[in-house]
Write an enzyme that holds these catalytic residues in place. Structure first.
Site, PDB file in Angstrom:
ATOM      1  CG  HIS A  22      50.007 -34.269  42.650  1.00  0.00           C
ATOM      2  ND1 HIS A  22      48.426 -35.453  42.864  1.00  0.00           N
ATOM      3  CD2 HIS A  22      50.333 -34.393  43.640  1.00  0.00           C
ATOM      4  CE1 HIS A  22      48.781 -36.023  43.914  1.00  0.00           C
ATOM      5  NE2 HIS A  22      50.259 -35.396  44.472  1.00  0.00           N
ATOM      6  CG  ASP A 119      45.463 -36.150  42.225  1.00  0.00           C
ATOM      7  OD1 ASP A 119      46.957 -35.711  40.829  1.00  0.00           O
ATOM      8  OD2 ASP A 119      44.836 -36.390  43.208  1.00  0.00           O
ATOM      9  CB  THR A 142      50.301 -38.036  42.022  1.00  0.00           C
ATOM     10  OG1 THR A 142      49.910 -38.262  42.900  1.00  0.00           O
ATOM     11  CG2 THR A 142      49.697 -37.527  40.140  1.00  0.00           C
ATOM     12  CB  VAL A 341      66.969 -26.078  38.832  1.00  0.00           C
ATOM     13  CG1 VAL A 341      67.606 -24.824  38.998  1.00  0.00           C
ATOM     14  CG2 VAL A 341      66.858 -26.659  39.524  1.00  0.00           C
ATOM     15  CD  GLN A 383      58.791 -36.702  50.321  1.00  0.00           C
ATOM     16  OE1 GLN A 383      59.549 -36.964  51.144  1.00  0.00           O
ATOM     17  NE2 GLN A 383      57.747 -35.542  49.662  1.00  0.00           N
TER      18      GLN A 383
HETATM   19  N1  UDP Z   1      47.710 -40.105  48.041  1.00  0.00           N
HETATM   20  C1  UDP Z   1      46.345 -41.794  48.398  1.00  0.00           C
HETATM   21  N2  UDP Z   1      45.641 -41.206  48.296  1.00  0.00           N
HETATM   22  C2  UDP Z   1      44.932 -39.565  48.799  1.00  0.00           C
HETATM   23  C3  UDP Z   1      46.037 -38.671  49.079  1.00  0.00           C
HETATM   24  C4  UDP Z   1      47.093 -39.412  48.310  1.00  0.00           C
HETATM   25  O1  UDP Z   1      47.123 -42.310  47.587  1.00  0.00           O
HETATM   26  O2  UDP Z   1      43.823 -39.511  48.918  1.00  0.00           O
HETATM   27  C5  UDP Z   1      48.740 -40.625  47.638  1.00  0.00           C
HETATM   28  C6  UDP Z   1      49.349 -38.828  46.619  1.00  0.00           C
HETATM   29  O3  UDP Z   1      49.209 -40.214  45.566  1.00  0.00           O
HETATM   30  C7  UDP Z   1      50.665 -38.646  46.942  1.00  0.00           C
HETATM   31  C8  UDP Z   1      50.824 -39.842  48.297  1.00  0.00           C
HETATM   32  O4  UDP Z   1      49.795 -40.353  49.076  1.00  0.00           O
HETATM   33  O5  UDP Z   1      51.310 -39.330  46.429  1.00  0.00           O
HETATM   34  C9  UDP Z   1      51.276 -39.256  49.450  1.00  0.00           C
HETATM   35  O6  UDP Z   1      51.263 -37.688  49.305  1.00  0.00           O
HETATM   36  P1  UDP Z   1      52.325 -36.889  49.994  1.00  0.00           P
HETATM   37  O7  UDP Z   1      52.274 -36.225  51.138  1.00  0.00           O
HETATM   38  O8  UDP Z   1      53.813 -37.245  49.180  1.00  0.00           O
HETATM   39  O9  UDP Z   1      51.493 -35.511  48.459  1.00  0.00           O
HETATM   40  P2  UDP Z   1      52.337 -35.498  47.991  1.00  0.00           P
HETATM   41  O10 UDP Z   1      53.794 -34.298  47.723  1.00  0.00           O
HETATM   42  O11 UDP Z   1      52.194 -36.312  46.165  1.00  0.00           O
HETATM   43  O12 UDP Z   1      51.415 -34.661  47.233  1.00  0.00           O
HETATM   44  N1  UDP Z   2      61.215 -29.908  39.808  1.00  0.00           N
HETATM   45  C1  UDP Z   2      62.209 -28.923  38.836  1.00  0.00           C
HETATM   46  N2  UDP Z   2      62.619 -27.957  39.254  1.00  0.00           N
HETATM   47  C2  UDP Z   2      62.239 -27.664  40.629  1.00  0.00           C
HETATM   48  C3  UDP Z   2      62.262 -28.581  41.564  1.00  0.00           C
HETATM   49  C4  UDP Z   2      60.744 -29.343  41.162  1.00  0.00           C
HETATM   50  O1  UDP Z   2      61.962 -29.388  37.930  1.00  0.00           O
HETATM   51  O2  UDP Z   2      63.471 -26.816  41.193  1.00  0.00           O
HETATM   52  C5  UDP Z   2      60.121 -31.046  38.873  1.00  0.00           C
HETATM   53  C6  UDP Z   2      60.843 -32.249  39.232  1.00  0.00           C
HETATM   54  O3  UDP Z   2      61.631 -32.298  38.037  1.00  0.00           O
HETATM   55  C7  UDP Z   2      60.241 -33.283  39.070  1.00  0.00           C
HETATM   56  C8  UDP Z   2      58.654 -31.976  40.144  1.00  0.00           C
HETATM   57  O4  UDP Z   2      59.324 -31.132  39.320  1.00  0.00           O
HETATM   58  O5  UDP Z   2      58.863 -32.774  38.495  1.00  0.00           O
HETATM   59  C9  UDP Z   2      58.266 -32.537  41.885  1.00  0.00           C
HETATM   60  O6  UDP Z   2      57.664 -33.333  42.340  1.00  0.00           O
HETATM   61  P1  UDP Z   2      57.852 -35.171  42.818  1.00  0.00           P
HETATM   62  O7  UDP Z   2      57.131 -36.177  42.764  1.00  0.00           O
HETATM   63  O8  UDP Z   2      59.616 -35.261  42.631  1.00  0.00           O
HETATM   64  O9  UDP Z   2      58.399 -33.877  44.284  1.00  0.00           O
HETATM   65  P2  UDP Z   2      57.384 -33.240  44.705  1.00  0.00           P
HETATM   66  O10 UDP Z   2      57.263 -32.001  44.607  1.00  0.00           O
HETATM   67  O11 UDP Z   2      55.914 -33.300  44.256  1.00  0.00           O
HETATM   68  O12 UDP Z   2      57.433 -33.250  46.312  1.00  0.00           O
END
Ligand code: UDP
Ligand code: UDP
Length: 463
Positions: A22, A119, A142, A341, A383
């Site tokens: 986010h 957000d 996001t 990384v 995902q």
């Molecule tokens: N999301 C949403 N509404 C909410 C909460 C989450 O649309 O009230 C979206 C949010 O953008 C997120 C996605 O649902 O990217 C799925 O959430 P996830 O469990 O992957 O959490 P995240 O990794 O994005 O924090």
């Molecule tokens: N990321 C990074 N290095 C790491 C792990 C994650 O730079 O070792 C960055 C990645 O490039 C991305 C963000 O962290 O910009 C992760 O966001 P993403 O939505 O892919 O997944 P989430 O971590 O929210 O599940």
């Protein structure tokens, strides 16, 4: 909130929520707004959940001293206040419950902002505040546009279902879009009473009260979904959707653990990069199988291992997590790291030819930006919906039988075979290169640039 006629500089306030997935796109948006000559206020919420977020916020503020930081100290939740064990979700909830503290912070800003971009997880909490301050309220969504189409349409689906907490049928036919199978929607959405389900259903109904939706995506990745929004097909009366290409910026660069020297010695497009993002710990059993798979794939690799959801808790050594035997066997075949990384620099390196990813949306956008084909291995949340985007755009492969995290332990041979397929596919390489070119055109002088222009015009007219 209108500013006095003497001050014409556009001022935008940004309110990200917890988690790197986010924070990162919000800070990229901030950098882009600064580039366009805007004044930016960044509202940071404290306490900050992960070390990675603390580091990124301080580098950002050091790079852009002209940004005003407003610290929003949230009140801790009581033990029975939330139905989740995830520290990131708990922080979302803590922010929502402390939202009354936001109003005086926003009112203190001078000149007053022309808009607040908040957000997605804070929609219903923020609406009463922006309404009473007459401050235009935008959200930065996001995840993918496809996930947003589900978010927007879900309340309609539920209202038509005989079971108020679960959609009927096997798939959700978002108007104008490609149907989303029920098996791909976030499992927490189907868990009545979960924090995620209640936020999602409650806030989805309120989208019409917002002034606009910003999404980090490209036409070349999600043409059908973006068209459906353009044609107003998804839900009647939704505010405008702005597809912005929020791509990696210089302030995010980190030296440290990124093995750039090692990459220099590898042949072009030979290395597979494996990462499951910033907030997911793969089970120890699955980690061992991934190790076997990487060895059997024949490709050199960079593998980021995460053992705990929050980086601060990640204490065990790699030897302990992988076991001495695997560590010994893996040595000379690739690199295993257990620290943060710089993913941007890895994906942007010419030696990298494939990415095994959990399909966090930022990772997908970054892979598209660099034209690196993906092996989609969605684990939780949005995902699988993002994996559909990867599959339908031709940016990667998705072995659907691998399921959600914890459903099956995927064997090493299977992982290895799919990595071979990923690394050997000429058609994926070509399509990923095409998506990269189109994404660059969109950002430099195409749809993403136009969307940003429209947004700035809109804000100027409002101020
Ligand atoms: N999301 C949403 N509404 C909410 C909460 C989450 O649309 O009230 C979206 C949010 O953008 C997120 C996605 O649902 O990217 C799925 O959430 P996830 O469990 O992957 O959490 P995240 O990794 O994005 O924090
Ligand atoms: N990321 C990074 N290095 C790491 C792990 C994650 O730079 O070792 C960055 C990645 O490039 C991305 C963000 O962290 O910009 C992760 O966001 P993403 O939505 O892919 O997944 P989430 O971590 O929210 O599940």
């Amino acid at each position: 909130m209108t500013s006095s006629g003497s001050d014409r500089r556009l001022h935008v306030a940004l309110l990200p929520s917890a988690g790197m997935g986010h924070l990162t796109p919000f800070l990229r948006l901030a950098a882009s707004l600064l580039n366009h000559g805007c004044q930016v206020t960044l509202i940071t919420t404290h306490p900050i959940v992960s070390k990675a977020e603390t580091t990124l916020i301080s580098t950002f503020l050091a790079t852009f001293p002209q940004v005003k930081e407003l610290q929003f100290h949230v009140q801790p939740l009581g033990p029975s206040d939330a139905n989740s064990t995830d520290p990131f979700f708990l922080q979302w909830e803590a922010i929502r419950r402390s939202i009354h503290l936001l109003s005086p912070l926003l009112s203190s800003l001078s000149p007053p902002p022309s808009a607040l971009v908040a957000d997605v997880s804070l929609i219903s909490a923020v609406i009463p505040i922006t309404t009473s301050l007459k401050l235009p309220h935008y959200i930065l969504f996001t995840s993918s546009a496809r996930m947003f189409s589900l978010f927007a349409y879900y309340p309609t689906v539920l209202s038509a279902s005989s079971d108020a907490s679960s959609p009927s049928g096997d798939s959700i036919a978002v108007p104008g879009g490609i149907p989303i199978p029920k098996s791909s929607i976030p499992p927490l959405l189907l868990k009545p009473g979960s924090l995620f389900a209640s936020i999602f259903t409650e806030d989805g109904k309120k989208l019409k009260s917002l002034d606009g939706i910003l999404i980090n995506t490209f036409e070349s990745l999600e043409p059908e979904t973006l068209n459906a929004f353009k044609g107003g097909k998804v839900v009647d009366g939704l505010p405008n959707v702005y597809p912005l290409g929020l791509v990696p910026c210089d302030f995010e660069k980190r030296a440290g653990n990124t093995p750039l020297k090692w990459l220099e010695d590898q042949p072009t497009r030979s290395v597979v990069y494996v990462s499951f993002g910033s907030r997911f710990a793969v089970s120890r059993e699955q980690i061992k199988e991934i190790g076997k798979g990487l060895m059997s794939s024949g490709s050199p690799f960079i593998w980021v291992v995460k053992d705990k959801k929050v980086d601060k808790d990640d204490g065990d050594s790699l030897d302990k997590i992988l076991g001495d035997e695997l560590v010994e066997k893996i040595k000379n075949k690739g690199l295993v790291v257990k620290e943060w990384v710089d993913q941007e620099q890895i994906l942007g390196h010419k030696a990298v030819g494939g990415f095994v990813s959990h399909c966090g949306w930022n990772s997908v956008v970054e892979a598209a930006w660099h034209g690196v084909p993906l092996l989609a291995w969605p684990q939780f949340g949005d995902q699988k919906v993002n994996a559909h985007v990867i599959e339908s755009s031709g940016l990667g492969l998705w072995p659907k039988s691998w399921g959600w995290a914890g459903e099956v332990v995927v064997k090493g041979e299977e992982v290895g075979a799919r990595i071979e397929e990923l690394m050997g596919s000429e058609s994926l390489k070509l399509q990923a290169a095409h998506i990269r070119e189109e994404a660059r055109k969109a950002v430099v002088d195409g749809s993403c640039k136009d969307a940003m222009k429209q947004l700035l015009e809109m804000w100027k007219n409002d101020s």
